[in-house]
Design an enzyme around this catalytic site. Structure first.
Site, short mmCIF file in Angstrom:
data_model
loop_
_atom_site.label_atom_id
_atom_site.label_comp_id
_atom_site.label_asym_id
_atom_site.label_seq_id
_atom_site.Cartn_x
_atom_site.Cartn_y
_atom_site.Cartn_z
N THR A 34 -0.03 -2.74 -17.92
CA THR A 34 1.18 -2.46 -18.70
C THR A 34 2.10 -1.61 -17.82
O THR A 34 1.89 -1.52 -16.61
CB THR A 34 0.81 -1.71 -19.99
OG1 THR A 34 -0.10 -0.67 -19.64
CG2 THR A 34 0.14 -2.64 -20.98
N TRP A 56 19.21 5.34 -22.46
CA TRP A 56 19.80 4.00 -22.62
C TRP A 56 19.05 3.21 -23.67
O TRP A 56 17.83 3.19 -23.71
CB TRP A 56 19.76 3.26 -21.28
CG TRP A 56 20.73 3.84 -20.28
CD1 TRP A 56 21.66 4.80 -20.50
CD2 TRP A 56 20.83 3.48 -18.90
NE1 TRP A 56 22.36 5.05 -19.34
CE2 TRP A 56 21.86 4.26 -18.35
CE3 TRP A 56 20.17 2.57 -18.08
CZ2 TRP A 56 22.24 4.17 -17.01
CZ3 TRP A 56 20.54 2.47 -16.74
CH2 TRP A 56 21.57 3.27 -16.21
N TYR A 70 11.18 -12.96 -12.24
CA TYR A 70 9.97 -12.19 -11.93
C TYR A 70 8.77 -12.76 -12.68
O TYR A 70 7.69 -12.96 -12.12
CB TYR A 70 10.22 -10.74 -12.35
CG TYR A 70 9.06 -9.79 -12.22
CD1 TYR A 70 8.74 -9.20 -11.00
CD2 TYR A 70 8.30 -9.43 -13.34
CE1 TYR A 70 7.69 -8.28 -10.90
CE2 TYR A 70 7.26 -8.52 -13.25
CZ TYR A 70 6.96 -7.95 -12.03
OH TYR A 70 5.93 -7.04 -11.93
N GLY A 116 0.80 -1.24 0.00
CA GLY A 116 0.00 0.00 0.00
C GLY A 116 0.82 1.27 0.00
O GLY A 116 0.29 2.36 -0.19
#
Ligand SMILES: NC(=O)c1ccc[n+]([C@@H]2O[C@H](COP(=O)([O-])OP(=O)(O)OC[C@H]3O[C@@H](n4cnc5c(N)ncnc54)[C@H](OP(=O)(O)O)[C@@H]3O)[C@@H](O)[C@H]2O)c1
Length: 326
Positions: A176, A213, A148, A19
């Site tokens: 997204t 980058w 992940y 939260g």
């Protein structure tokens, strides 16, 4: 389709894990400042200081303490491309522990609905476009973030098994790229947009060129954290499926990293030179997601225009530079 709308008439107590993060703070804003909470509802927002959710005993204890009826599960080890490439093992283990602890504790205290959070970056690397909700398990994720990605995919496995075995209405959303106030603006570890905002801010202050980058060609769909928060409340209250739902702007709103960098430059009024460092990794070229399912449920939902949301985020970062995560 696994439908699971629950009839819950007792007082509602919503526990939000994570939260204190980017998405959690946006939900706090919608609940507290936009009248998102309903009469009689109690909302509890947790940070890692309340409990380390990687620890099973601490997780059980915090669920016993609050005895929520509903859970929005956001807590996760999160990071951008470069942090993911360095720490795949930590991303896998930490997120597997957090998710299993939270979903099991929810079951143990009789939570009727959980909405967890996946991400479009967990979809197969080799795929057809646009990506939709049915494709999560269709092939290996991009190698940069496989730890992940597999950990997040297992939430979907958990939800389906939990419905089959216990009839629980535990589901997940798939946003997204999220951005907004309270993001992690770290250049090394953060996501592309907050990283760019921080870089432009520094380049401007130091009178140096902005170095972006990668090649600038990869494409991304960005969702403003406040739009995502409003959609989270709808999913918690109305979305009836166990299968996940993509929460995204349309395919036509996808932008290249170069376009995103240009928009940040414009929002912050940067006048210096912009250089692309192509020796740095690009990550997945694109992960264009379809929001057709969302549009079937909510044809009229309006997303905040990208440039307006970006301007609000940049203004927040400049105003809160000292305290912002970076
Ligand atoms: N950001 C994106 O672009 C994006 C895109 C798609 C999906 N998501 C998903 O959205 C969710 C929220 O992400 P976010 O961007 O808001 O992340 P964030 O800003 O990094 O926040 C992460 C939250 O998780 C908490 N947390 C981390 N490890 C914890 C632990 N071991 N025990 C308890 N709490 C822990 C943090 O608490 P502290 O504040 O105390 O550290 C924080 O509240 C995540 O599930 C993420 O995977 C994010």
């Amino acid at each position: 389709m696994m439908n699971c709308q629950s009839d819950h008439n007792a007082p509602v107590r919503v526990l939000v894990t994570g939260g204190s993060g980017l998405v959690g703070r946006a939900i706090q804003h919608v609940v507290r400042e936009e009248g998102g909470a309903k009469e009689g509802e109690e909302w509890i927002f947790l940070s890692s200081k309340d409990a380390n959710l990687m620890n099973v005993d601490q997780t059980r204890a915090i669920f016993e303490k609050h005895r929520p009826t509903h859970v929005i599960h956001l807590a996760a080890m999160v990071g951008g491309l470069f942090k993911n490439m360095k720490y795949n093992l930590d991303f896998w283990r930490n997120n597997i522990y957090i998710n299993d602890n939270v979903l099991q504790a929810a079951h143990d205290v009789g939570v009727v609905k959980v909405v967890s959070c996946l991400s479009t970056c967990i979809f197969p690397d080799k795929t057809t476009y646009p990506i939709d909700e049915t494709m999560i398990h269709n092939g290996p994720p991009h190698e940069s973030n496989f730890g992940y990605a597999y950990a997040k995919r297992m939430i979907d496995v958990h939800n389906r098994a939990c419905f089959q075995q216990h009839g629980h209405c535990y589901t997940a959303v798939i946003p997204t790229n999220v951005f907004g106030p309270h993001d992690n603006f770290s250049i090394e570890d953060g996501h592309v947009l907050p990283g760019l905002i921080h870089k432009v801010y520094i380049a401007q202050k130091e009178g140096k060129p902005l170095v972006v980058w990668g090649s600038g060609t990869p494409r991304r769909q960005f969702i403003y954290s406040l739009d995502l928060a409003r959609l989270f409340l709808w999913v918690l209250r109305e979305y009836p499926e166990v299968d996940p739902i993509i929460l995204s702007v349309g395919e036509e709103d996808e932008v290249s990293i170069k376009e995103a960098a240009d928009a940040v430059v414009e929002a912050l009024g940067f006048k210096g030179e912009v250089v692309h460092d192509t020796s740095k990794a690009d990550g997945q070229f694109k992960k264009t997601a379809s929001n057709a399912k969302l549009r079937r449920y909510l044809p009229d939902f309006t997303f905040t225009p990208f440039k307006q949301a970006l301007k609000e985020t940049c203004d927040w970062f400049v105003a809160n530079y000292d305290s912002a995560r970076k």
